[in-house]
Each structure stands twice: as structure tokens, then as C-alpha cells.
Design an enzyme around this catalytic site. Sequence first.
Site, PDB file in Angstrom:
ATOM      1  CG  HIS A  58      -2.052  -0.848   1.257  1.00 20.33           C
ATOM      2  ND1 HIS A  58      -2.311  -1.749   2.261  1.00 20.33           N
ATOM      3  CD2 HIS A  58      -3.079  -0.968   0.375  1.00 20.33           C
ATOM      4  CE1 HIS A  58      -3.449  -2.392   1.993  1.00 20.33           C
ATOM      5  NE2 HIS A  58      -3.930  -1.946   0.866  1.00 20.33           N
ATOM      6  CB  CYS A  83      -3.772  -1.046   8.696  1.00 22.06           C
ATOM      7  SG  CYS A  83      -2.068  -1.117   8.286  1.00 22.06           S
TER       8      CYS A  83
HETATM    9  C1  CIR Z   1      -3.886  -7.238   3.548  1.00 22.10           C
HETATM   10  O1  CIR Z   1      -3.048  -7.782   2.826  1.00 22.10           O
HETATM   11  O2  CIR Z   1      -4.866  -6.646   3.100  1.00 22.10           O
HETATM   12  C2  CIR Z   1      -3.712  -7.324   5.051  1.00 22.10           C
HETATM   13  N1  CIR Z   1      -3.129  -8.578   5.410  1.00 22.10           N
HETATM   14  C3  CIR Z   1      -2.865  -6.184   5.538  1.00 22.10           C
HETATM   15  C4  CIR Z   1      -3.496  -4.849   5.298  1.00 22.10           C
HETATM   16  C5  CIR Z   1      -2.711  -3.749   5.889  1.00 22.10           C
HETATM   17  N2  CIR Z   1      -3.365  -2.522   5.666  1.00 22.10           N
HETATM   18  C6  CIR Z   1      -2.750  -1.409   5.327  1.00 22.10           C
HETATM   19  O3  CIR Z   1      -1.547  -1.377   5.092  1.00 22.10           O
HETATM   20  N3  CIR Z   1      -3.492  -0.328   5.180  1.00 22.10           N
END
Ligand code: CIR
Length: 262
Positions: free
Chosen positions: A168, A255
Site C-alpha cells: 500500500h 491500518c
Molecule cells: C492485507 O493484505 O490486506 C492485510 N493482510 C494487511 C493490510 C494492511 N493494511 C494497510 O496497510 N493499510
Amino acid sequence: MTHPSFEFTHALCRLPAKSVTDGLRATDQGDPDPLTFVAEHAAYVSALRDAGCDVTVLPADDAFPDSVFIEDPALALNGTAIVLRPGAETRLGEAAALRPALVENMNDVIDLRTDGYVDGGDILCTDTRVLLGLSARTNQRGAEDLRPIVEALGYTLEVLQTPPEILHFKTESSLLDATTVLATPTLAGSGAFKGLNVIETAPKEEAAANAIRVNGYVFLSAGYPKTAQRLQDAGYNLKILNTSQAALVDGGLSCMSLRYSR
Ligand code: CIR
């Protein structure tokens, strides 16, 4: 002067699900331990409260292993929630599951209507600008459908490219104050941060870049002493938090909350 990008009265979090062991990850470094995750999450919620936020903690949602990462299915912009369209198939349903809590807790809720995708983790907001990084989770169609919503709320939208190796946009960048970001040398080198000052993470400490500014504090993950020193030297008050379990499923500090004022 108020700063809606880092001065918040409220935050919304969701407890980690037991199914977080099935969370998405780019490389397998072992499953997170749900109990340790809950303990680290509780410390994170306490830190938000200590920083002055009234925090609502939603129950765990086992149907969605990654639902603790509440930042991805919605964007909080100045008290308004925008329900997004997450780009990972297993996360798409998180948006509808979160919507009722957004209606209950935030001033206004707007649905992003698109057949594209946008993850909140790809969006970095200043007081006036929304920087959106295209990534494996966020595409041009989603970005263009988000544009009129963001502009109607008084922000400009800048669509940028997240380098392909980065999950991200905000995995490797964070807002530190109205005119300063923390970023990895890779993302800083992509030219994304025009008109902003950049403090770079120290060598081998790229994972420190997913920090958050909350009122008078910068929350930084534990284990990055050289980056912590850079931030202290620049005058920021740090709260160091353990994010070892979130990191196993590619999550970090930004997140795990939606931060807003109402
Ligand atoms: C994913 O791959 O969507 C989750 N395991 C981690 C998301 C982390 N979110 C973020 O960086 N905003």
C-alpha cells in the site's frame, strides 16, 4: 489553525478476529498469534485514548480475517466516512460489514460507487490534499470515481504510482505534520511528495514508515531505533508500540484505526 489530517477527537477500531491467522500476506513468516495480537491491539487502543481520542472498538469479525485493518474499507475525511471498495477479493465484503458502524459513529457516510477498487491504505491525506497511490489494491477506475467525492469535500486528489514491490502507498509513508511526511527512500524517490518535507526512514528500517500522527504524538512501531532518533531530533513526541503480530500479515499502525473528528 486546526489540522483535520492529524488532530482527532475520535477513532474507530475493530478487534482482531481469531481468523487473523488466515490473513493475507506477501511472504509467509508464520501465523500471528491471536491472543498476542489482541494484547498488542489493546495497547494500541490505549495509546489512542492517551493521545486524546474517544475510541469505539467494534467486535471481531471472524468472517473477514483481515478486518482488524479497518483503514482499508473506508476513508475518514474530516468527519465524513467514504465507504471504499477494497481490492483483495477476501476483503471486498468488509466495506458493507463496516458501513453500519460508520453510520452510527461518523457525521456523514458517502458510498464510493465504482466497479474499480480503492483501499484506504493507499490514501495519505494532508489538510488539503488527498494523495492516492495506485497499487495492486487500488486502480485508476476507483481513483477517478473517488475524485468527485474528495473534491466536493474541499480536497484536491493527486493520483500517484506506488512502486510495485510495495503493498500500500502508506505501507511506506505517513503524515507527520501539515507539511511533513515520513517515507522510505524508495517511495520518497518516486517523487510522490511534491511540496512536502520528507524525513526518510533509516537504512534497514523501512517498516518504520507506517506510523501515525495523532494529536501531539507520532506512533511508531517498536524496533526502529535509528528512525525513532531522527523523529525525536526533529522534535516529535513518540509513542512506541509493538506491532509484531500485525506485521506478520503485512499490517502496521495506520491500518488499525480510522481517525476522525465530529
Ligand atoms: C492485507 O493484505 O490486506 C492485510 N493482510 C494487511 C493490510 C494492511 N493494511 C494497510 O496497510 N493499510
